[in-house]
Design a protein around this motif. Sequence first.
Motif: not given
Length: 322
Positions: A124-126, A195-201, A217-220, A236-238
């Motif tokens: 899963h990506a953040l 843009g209805v939701v801000d983020f998610g996994f 965009r994927a952050l981790a 996410l650890a990195e």
Amino acid sequence: MFLGAAGAALLPALSGPALAQTDWPARPVTVVVPYPPAGSVDLVARAIGEPMTRALGQPVVVENRGGSGGSVAAQAVALADPDAYRLVLGTQQTHGTNEAIYPSLPYRAIDSFVPICQVCTVPHALVVKKTLPVATATELVALLKREPGKLNYGSTGIGSSSHLACELFKIKAGVEAQHVPYRGGGPLAQDLMAGVVDFGFIAVANIRGQLEGGMVRALAIASSRRVPLMPDIPTLAEAGVPDVDADAWFAYFAPAKTPADRVARLAAAIEGALTADAVRETFDRNAVVARFRPTAEMPDFVAAEVKKWAEVVRLANLVEAK
């Protein structure tokens, strides 16, 4: 919904030489998928089913039986005869989190099944909407701390791997956000783009096209290691948020007291199937990571998952009222 306590008491208790026949399988083997067709679990079951059929010499039939977060299918297999003709391709939801969320669930991940083997993980990506002013996971954490409870996050449903991944992230990062559950990865991906939701996994397979198109965009990655399809995205650890390992996982289970020789033959057929070129290509194309875990390791693994997610469910106050 679930069967009552009386139904749970009828879980199969017969086994032994009468079932351990050397001519097994003498008829088709059914793999019950706890979710609708076309999802990741269905895709994996069908990909593995073809080489399993060749190895067993009998058809491996996939039966989709959705409902109650996968518990309808899991319960049906728990109640089946322990003859190895009816299996379930379980997940961390059916065999990791559901019994913590639903105390009245009439099956137990450990006691009601014989685990056969794990076959894969689904990273899963953040992911954040394109306009959210953050570039890293630590920047998202900082924003959530500045504005506690103001942002929202989407998931693929209450108790899903997507939902629990975000709850684990919130606990480890010490942040708050509002939950918006969806009916699957497709609708969640659409609302992230809008843009209805801000983020998610969200499972990489469900968001890969939108990521490559620059629409989100994927952050981790919420895994212990990076995803080969997207090697530039850190874990996410990195990225500075440790201890958020929330891969979805799929594993085969048979009813409790299924003969050990049949379980061994199934495990061997499944392990062989994972080496088939067609299976590997299907996995790679859909961001599924092959991960064979043998029968001997499964009890401890499932027990650890049940314990881990029970604590997340408790801290997130997700337990359904009895």
